[in-house]
Write a protein that holds these residues in place. Structure first.
Motif, PDB file in Angstrom:
ATOM      1  N   GLN A   1      37.598  44.063  43.992  1.00 25.16           N
ATOM      2  CA  GLN A   1      38.706  42.740  43.490  1.00 25.16           C
ATOM      3  C   GLN A   1      40.513  43.631  44.242  1.00 25.16           C
TER       4      GLN A   1
ATOM      5  N   ALA B   1      45.634  46.375  36.561  1.00 27.16           N
ATOM      6  CA  ALA B   1      45.110  45.263  36.945  1.00 27.16           C
ATOM      7  C   ALA B   1      45.832  44.087  37.564  1.00 27.16           C
ATOM      8  N   ASN B   2      45.545  43.210  38.682  1.00 27.70           N
ATOM      9  CA  ASN B   2      46.938  42.210  38.799  1.00 27.70           C
ATOM     10  C   ASN B   2      48.212  42.922  39.391  1.00 27.70           C
TER      11      ASN B   2
ATOM     12  N   LYS C   1      47.289  44.430  44.216  1.00 27.51           N
ATOM     13  CA  LYS C   1      47.519  44.258  45.382  1.00 27.51           C
ATOM     14  C   LYS C   1      48.551  44.960  46.249  1.00 27.51           C
TER      15      LYS C   1
ATOM     16  N   SER D   1      51.773  44.874  36.056  1.00 32.23           N
ATOM     17  CA  SER D   1      52.043  43.525  36.524  1.00 32.23           C
ATOM     18  C   SER D   1      52.741  42.179  35.582  1.00 32.23           C
TER      19      SER D   1
ATOM     20  N   GLY E   1      41.763  44.042  41.111  1.00 27.61           N
ATOM     21  CA  GLY E   1      42.439  42.653  41.432  1.00 27.61           C
ATOM     22  C   GLY E   1      44.334  43.155  41.912  1.00 27.61           C
TER      23      GLY E   1
END
Length: 202
Positions: free
Chosen positions: A83, A128-129, A113, A144, A111
């Motif tokens: 992801q 993560a994320n 981006k 994050s 996750g």
């Protein structure tokens, strides 16, 4: 399952991807790109065949739900979890139009981006994320944080812009040529002469 079987005929999906590159015989590249596209469809992924990736990344959970833009560059020994999005920024008023350039030995958590024309250094770890939209120096860790909401007084241009022989944007199910001088200048980094045959449609 069909695409996996077809990809195995090339040795692996990564060797299949290599056959998609320019410099291959046209007939072979066409077949390879078709099989590669089917493989990605089955894995809910879109890792562009023309993204410049120096060496085969490690996908701990396979190529599942991963998106990599065609303009992206990724160095050797990348670890990319599920992801993850490594995407281009084509918003007309963005400061960092373009695609990410990612260095060697980078670890990208599930996750995450990474968006826009930014540079990620070597030996970077992205949690993560995490949402990354600014340059990251070598040997850094990005995690994050809390959500920050900024309200603008004027409506923002959130149309999707891309390049298909010329810059176009998507509006209500159709593609239109970009004719706005300000938008074109921002997308290209400078003034662009307009095609006199194009009529303003957006």
């Amino acid at each position: 399952m069909i695409a996996r079987a077809l990809a195995s005929l090339f040795g692996s999906v990564w060797k299949l991807r290599e056959k998609c590159q320019e410099g291959q015989p046209a007939w072979l590249a066409k077949i390879a790109r078709t099989v590669y596209q089917l493989y990605q469809y089955e894995n809910n992924s879109s890792i562009a065949w023309n993204a410049r990736i120096a060496g085969e990344p490690c996908f701990p959970h396979g190529m599942k739900s991963i998106f990599v833009s065609g303009g992206a560059r990724i160095g050797v020994n990348a670890v990319i979890f599920q992801q993850v999005t490594i995407g281009s920024n084509t918003l007309s008023d963005a400061k960092r139009v373009g695609s990410p350039q990612i260095g060697d030995n980078c670890y990208i958590g599930a996750g995450a981006k990474i968006i826009g024309g930014i540079r990620i250094g070597n030996n970077v770890r992205i949690g993560a994320n995490a949402v990354v939209y600014r340059d990251v120096p070598d040997n850094a860790v990005v995690v994050s944080g809390e959500q920050i909401t900024m309200v603008r007084e004027k409506p923002m241009d959130n149309r999707f812009y891309t390049y298909h022989g010329r810059y176009v944007y998507y509006d209500q199910g159709r593609w239109f040529p970009v004719t706005d001088k300000v938008v074109l200048a921002n997308l290209t980094g400078g003034p662009v002469p307009l095609d006199p045959d194009l009529e303003r449609t957006g």
